[in-house]
Structure formats: structure tokens, C-alpha cells
Write a protein that holds these residues in place. Structure first.
Motif, PDB file in Angstrom:
ATOM      1  N   SER A   1       0.831  -1.200   0.000  1.00 21.09           N
ATOM      2  CA  SER A   1       0.000   0.000   0.000  1.00 21.09           C
ATOM      3  C   SER A   1       0.869   1.255   0.000  1.00 21.09           C
ATOM      4  O   SER A   1       1.996   1.243   0.515  1.00 21.09           O
ATOM      5  CB  SER A   1      -0.891   0.033   1.254  1.00 21.09           C
ATOM      6  OG  SER A   1      -1.787  -1.050   1.264  1.00 21.09           O
TER       7      SER A   1
ATOM      8  N   ARG B   1       0.092   5.780   0.244  1.00 20.82           N
ATOM      9  CA  ARG B   1      -0.871   6.872   0.312  1.00 20.82           C
ATOM     10  C   ARG B   1      -0.237   8.098  -0.346  1.00 20.82           C
ATOM     11  O   ARG B   1       0.825   8.551   0.098  1.00 20.82           O
ATOM     12  CB  ARG B   1      -1.253   7.193   1.753  1.00 20.82           C
ATOM     13  CG  ARG B   1      -2.488   8.075   1.868  1.00 20.82           C
ATOM     14  CD  ARG B   1      -2.847   8.378   3.303  1.00 20.82           C
ATOM     15  NE  ARG B   1      -4.251   8.717   3.430  1.00 20.82           N
ATOM     16  CZ  ARG B   1      -4.777   9.318   4.505  1.00 20.82           C
ATOM     17  NH1 ARG B   1      -4.013   9.630   5.524  1.00 20.82           N
ATOM     18  NH2 ARG B   1      -6.068   9.568   4.547  1.00 20.82           N
TER      19      ARG B   1
ATOM     20  N   TYR C   1      -0.362  12.114  -1.519  1.00 22.29           N
ATOM     21  CA  TYR C   1      -0.868  13.383  -1.024  1.00 22.29           C
ATOM     22  C   TYR C   1      -0.778  14.422  -2.137  1.00 22.29           C
ATOM     23  O   TYR C   1       0.203  14.464  -2.879  1.00 22.29           O
ATOM     24  CB  TYR C   1      -0.035  13.870   0.162  1.00 22.29           C
ATOM     25  CG  TYR C   1       0.030  12.897   1.304  1.00 22.29           C
ATOM     26  CD1 TYR C   1       0.948  11.848   1.310  1.00 22.29           C
ATOM     27  CD2 TYR C   1      -0.829  13.012   2.401  1.00 22.29           C
ATOM     28  CE1 TYR C   1       1.008  10.950   2.350  1.00 22.29           C
ATOM     29  CE2 TYR C   1      -0.778  12.116   3.452  1.00 22.29           C
ATOM     30  CZ  TYR C   1       0.142  11.080   3.421  1.00 22.29           C
ATOM     31  OH  TYR C   1       0.193  10.190   4.458  1.00 22.29           O
TER      32      TYR C   1
ATOM     33  N   THR D   1      -8.730   4.507  -2.980  1.00 22.62           N
ATOM     34  CA  THR D   1      -9.753   5.360  -2.372  1.00 22.62           C
ATOM     35  C   THR D   1      -9.276   6.802  -2.398  1.00 22.62           C
ATOM     36  O   THR D   1      -8.188   7.107  -1.895  1.00 22.62           O
ATOM     37  CB  THR D   1     -10.039   4.942  -0.923  1.00 22.62           C
ATOM     38  OG1 THR D   1     -10.439   3.570  -0.889  1.00 22.62           O
ATOM     39  CG2 THR D   1     -11.148   5.807  -0.340  1.00 22.62           C
TER      40      THR D   1
ATOM     41  N   TYR E   1      -6.162  13.141  -0.935  1.00 19.11           N
ATOM     42  CA  TYR E   1      -5.431  11.894  -0.719  1.00 19.11           C
ATOM     43  C   TYR E   1      -5.824  10.861  -1.770  1.00 19.11           C
ATOM     44  O   TYR E   1      -6.950  10.855  -2.271  1.00 19.11           O
ATOM     45  CB  TYR E   1      -5.752  11.319   0.657  1.00 19.11           C
ATOM     46  CG  TYR E   1      -5.572  12.268   1.808  1.00 19.11           C
ATOM     47  CD1 TYR E   1      -6.647  13.010   2.302  1.00 19.11           C
ATOM     48  CD2 TYR E   1      -4.339  12.411   2.430  1.00 19.11           C
ATOM     49  CE1 TYR E   1      -6.490  13.875   3.361  1.00 19.11           C
ATOM     50  CE2 TYR E   1      -4.169  13.271   3.501  1.00 19.11           C
ATOM     51  CZ  TYR E   1      -5.253  14.006   3.964  1.00 19.11           C
ATOM     52  OH  TYR E   1      -5.096  14.858   5.030  1.00 19.11           O
TER      53      TYR E   1
ATOM     54  N   GLN F   1      -5.447   6.813  -1.436  1.00 21.31           N
ATOM     55  CA  GLN F   1      -5.003   5.608  -0.741  1.00 21.31           C
ATOM     56  C   GLN F   1      -4.990   4.455  -1.735  1.00 21.31           C
ATOM     57  O   GLN F   1      -6.017   4.157  -2.358  1.00 21.31           O
ATOM     58  CB  GLN F   1      -5.942   5.282   0.424  1.00 21.31           C
ATOM     59  CG  GLN F   1      -5.584   4.016   1.176  1.00 21.31           C
ATOM     60  CD  GLN F   1      -4.276   4.132   1.934  1.00 21.31           C
ATOM     61  OE1 GLN F   1      -3.996   5.147   2.553  1.00 21.31           O
ATOM     62  NE2 GLN F   1      -3.463   3.078   1.888  1.00 21.31           N
TER      63      GLN F   1
ATOM     64  N   ASN G   1      -4.218   0.501  -2.228  1.00 25.48           N
ATOM     65  CA  ASN G   1      -4.002  -0.807  -1.597  1.00 25.48           C
ATOM     66  C   ASN G   1      -3.900  -1.892  -2.665  1.00 25.48           C
ATOM     67  O   ASN G   1      -4.263  -1.673  -3.817  1.00 25.48           O
ATOM     68  CB  ASN G   1      -5.148  -1.126  -0.640  1.00 25.48           C
ATOM     69  CG  ASN G   1      -5.280  -0.131   0.489  1.00 25.48           C
ATOM     70  OD1 ASN G   1      -4.285   0.449   0.943  1.00 25.48           O
ATOM     71  ND2 ASN G   1      -6.493   0.091   0.948  1.00 25.48           N
TER      72      ASN G   1
END
Length: 127
Positions: A17, A19, A21, A69, A80, A82, A84
Motif C-alpha cells: 500500500s 498513500r 498526497y 480510495t 489523498y 489511498q 491498496n
């Protein structure tokens, strides 16, 4: 001036994963939808995801549905992404962009729907 700055990319193993920004400055974030696109080596930019100005509408490319997401915090001027269950085919430079209005466009047209784009962040999925 309008500026969008991506961060959070890196190298990750398949199944991992990350994330991403997108920090927005120089404009009122809550008036605009924000989109994420990506570009792999030798390929055209493709739409990944989009979030409307108030966060009420979310769009995803079929290739990332259920794995990625998108969200936003207008008070912090951040969007953001996300990610995965990453796959090698997710390897690309990811860019965030300001869409020309509060609503998202079709994911297909996302690469040409933005008026400002960041410099991108590299995501590499490899074992």
C-alpha cells in the motif's frame, strides 16, 4: 499562484500500500474537483480517480476500483489517494490536477479536464 504538489510515492512490493498526497495552494480548494491521473513509461496519461469539490461524488477507473480510495480535507487543502493491493501495472508517475469546476468529468477525459497539474510522484510496484 496556483500550485499542486504531490508526495507519498515510492517503491513497494506487489500487494503493498501507499498513500499519495496532493497539497493545493494559491486557490480555494473547496470550489474545485480534483483528479488523479498516471503515466507509465511509453504510455499515454490515463485517468485514475476524481473527487468533487465537496467530496460527495467519487469516480474511479475500472482498473483501480476496490483498491484505491480518493478523499479530501478542504480545511487542510489536501487530497489523498489511498492505494491498496498494488500491482506491477500500477507503476507510473501519478499527478494530481485541478478540474475546471466543482464536478468530476468522465475518468476517460480526466487527463484533459484539468487546468493545473502538479509535477508528479513516482510509484513503483516491484518485487
Amino acid at each position: 499562484q496556483v500550485q499542486l504538489t504531490e508526495s507519498g510515492g515510492g517503491v513497494v512490493q506487489p500487494g503493498g500500500s501507499l498513500r499519495l498526497y496532493c497539497v493545493a495552494t494559491g486557490f480555494t480548494l473547496d470550489l474545485y474537483a480534483i483528479g488523479w491521473v498516471r503515466q507509465a513509461p511509453g504510455k499515454e496519461r490515463e485517468g485514475v480517480s476524481c473527487i468533487s469539490s465537496n467530496g460527495g461524488s467519487l469516480n474511479y477507473a475500472d482498473s483501480v476500483k476496490g483498491r484505491f480510495t480518493i478523499s479530501r480535507d478542504n480545511a487542510k487543502n489536501i487530497v489523498y489517494l489511498q492505494m491498496n493491493s498494488l500491482k506491477p501495472e500500477d507503476t507510473a508517475v501519478y499527478y494530481c490536477g485541478r478540474i475546471k469546476g466543482p464536478d468530476c468529468t468522465s475518468i476517460y477525459y480526466l487527463p484533459v479536464s484539468g487546468d493545473f497539474w502538479g509535477q508528479g510522484t513516482q510509484v513503483t510496484v516491484s518485487s
